[in-house]
Design a protein around this motif. Structure first.
Motif, short mmCIF file in Angstrom:
data_model
loop_
_atom_site.label_atom_id
_atom_site.label_comp_id
_atom_site.label_asym_id
_atom_site.label_seq_id
_atom_site.Cartn_x
_atom_site.Cartn_y
_atom_site.Cartn_z
N THR A 92 0.82 -1.21 -0.40
CA THR A 92 0.05 -0.28 -0.20
C THR A 92 0.48 0.98 0.36
O THR A 92 2.27 1.09 0.57
N LYS A 93 0.29 2.62 -0.05
CA LYS A 93 1.19 3.69 0.01
C LYS A 93 0.14 4.11 0.54
O LYS A 93 -0.93 4.71 0.46
N ASP A 94 1.17 5.42 1.31
CA ASP A 94 0.19 5.98 2.37
C ASP A 94 0.13 7.87 1.28
O ASP A 94 0.66 8.01 0.30
N GLU A 95 -0.06 8.63 2.43
CA GLU A 95 0.04 9.90 1.31
C GLU A 95 1.04 10.48 1.54
O GLU A 95 0.94 11.08 0.03
N THR A 96 2.20 10.79 1.75
CA THR A 96 3.36 11.33 1.22
C THR A 96 4.37 10.06 0.13
O THR A 96 4.86 10.94 -0.15
N GLY A 97 2.90 9.04 -0.11
CA GLY A 97 3.68 7.74 -1.46
C GLY A 97 4.69 6.68 -0.82
O GLY A 97 5.30 6.03 -1.93
N ASN A 98 5.16 6.97 0.66
CA ASN A 98 6.16 6.18 0.62
C ASN A 98 5.05 4.87 0.46
O ASN A 98 3.90 4.74 1.28
N THR A 99 5.63 3.59 0.25
CA THR A 99 5.16 2.50 0.06
C THR A 99 5.31 1.63 1.47
O THR A 99 6.10 1.44 1.87
N ALA A 100 4.42 0.24 1.85
CA ALA A 100 4.49 -0.43 2.96
C ALA A 100 3.61 -1.56 2.79
O ALA A 100 2.58 -1.53 1.67
N PHE A 101 4.50 -2.49 3.31
CA PHE A 101 3.55 -3.72 3.30
C PHE A 101 2.60 -4.38 4.50
O PHE A 101 2.91 -4.23 5.83
N VAL A 102 1.34 -4.19 3.91
CA VAL A 102 -0.12 -5.22 5.33
C VAL A 102 -0.28 -5.60 5.06
O VAL A 102 -1.05 -6.14 3.38
N PHE A 103 -0.76 -6.59 5.92
CA PHE A 103 -1.61 -7.93 5.40
C PHE A 103 -3.47 -7.92 5.91
O PHE A 103 -3.83 -7.44 6.71
N ARG A 104 -3.51 -8.00 4.73
CA ARG A 104 -5.26 -8.01 5.11
C ARG A 104 -5.34 -9.37 5.17
O ARG A 104 -5.44 -10.48 4.58
N LYS A 105 -6.56 -9.19 6.00
CA LYS A 105 -6.98 -10.58 6.67
C LYS A 105 -8.00 -10.89 5.83
O LYS A 105 -9.32 -9.88 6.11
#
Length: 321
Positions: A90-103
């Protein structure tokens, strides 16, 4: 105080049975056994022909116990991530990417695994950790499932084309295997008239998760006398053909018998049956009542047993008598 707790336990149990009975006609023993397994903290495998109300029963129990309910329809193309969840970028408002676990749908209190034997072994095994440890591992993280947690799975015993039989290790993780039988003529009449009248009965929640956990705590404290415990262990030991005390039927027809989980399941269920009978101790009849649902999926017949048309229930009946 003990008598009061026994009375209250039985009254609470009967209240939820009555509520489920509004939409499930007959099948009283089946309903009682499913609720018993839930109080014991175990999973249930419901086996029966299509159209007998297996899915409807699980939905009714979910409503009556006010538990977070999730339904997974098992198909050959279902993937493990469709059950447990998946890691997405996913990308946050600043454009940084992160991995998130979707249950995934496994994150519920009551999970209906519909037609579990239609999914491939890879997907079936996605349930193993959740069923036993009540955790789900996603990536490098382990997530604990919210208590209480149960898997109620259904399967059709006759239709084998395009299905994958559950491996022994997974069968062993079900506290009970329950057979859903065809209704009697009066029950069939009532089912047909009520379901085609256009008026549906509404179920009111009777329990919640806290109540269920409280009842489990009460059941765990029910004592068992040493002779009764010895009898229970004897029944489980005699399911193994290599044991000296195993009867002739077991030696002839059984490939291998019940695991220690089978003994645990029998004791957990027997304690609850004792409370429902108004006793604060486990009796021989409670052990006998728990034997078939707890052991029928843990006694594996050999080729001769299958060729002779034997069933695990017949073997267990011979052990009890």
């Amino acid at each position: 105080m003990e008598e009061e707790r026994i009375r209250q336990f039985a009254a609470d149990f009967e209240a939820v049975e009555r509520e489920i009975g509004k939409v499930i006609i007959g099948q009283k023993e089946l309903i009682r056994h499913v609720l018993t397994a839930m109080i014991a903290g175990g999973n249930v495998l419901l086996e029966g022909m299509p159209g007998l109300g297996k899915t409807q029963l699980v939905k009714a129990i979910g409503k009556a116990t006010d538990l977070a309910f999730s339904r997974i329809q098992f198909t050959p193309d279902l993937m493990p991530a469709d059950v447990t969840g998946t890691t997405v970028m996913t990308k946050d408002e600043t454009g940084n990417t992160a991995f998130v676990f979707r249950k995934g749908p496994i994150f519920a209190n009551l999970v209906l695994a519909d037609e579990i034997n239609r999914a491939t072994p890879k997907t079936q095994s996605a349930l193993l950790e959740a069923m036993q440890e009540h955790t789900v591992t996603g990536g490098s993280q382990t997530y604990r499932l919210q208590e209480p947690f149960f898997v109620l799975a259904t399967q059709n015993p006759l239709e084998t084309e395009g299905t994958y039989p559950l491996p022994e290790a997974q069968m062993d993780r079900f506290l009970f295997q329950l057979n859903v039988t065809f209704p009697s003529k009066p029950e069939l009449m009532q089912i047909v008239l009520e379901t085609t009248s256009g008026t549906a009965q509404e179920i009111t929640p009777v329990w919640n998760g806290e109540k269920l956990l409280e009842m489990r705590e009460i059941a765990c404290q029910v004592p068992i006398a040493e002779p009764v415990a010895e009898y229970l262990m004897d029944v489980v030991m005699k399911t193994h053909p290599q044991q000296e005390e195993a009867p002739e039927q077991v030696r002839q027809y059984v490939r291998y018998g019940a695991s220690p989980r089978g003994a645990q399941a029998m004791l957990q269920a027997a304690r609850i049956f004792a409370l429902l009978a108004g006793r604060y101790h486990v009796a021989y009849e409670d052990v006998k009542q728990a034997a078939k649902p707890a052991l029928r999926h843990r006694v594996f017949l050999n080729f001769e047993g299958m060729a002779e048309g034997m069933t695990p229930d017949e073997i267990i009946e011979a052990l009890l008598t």
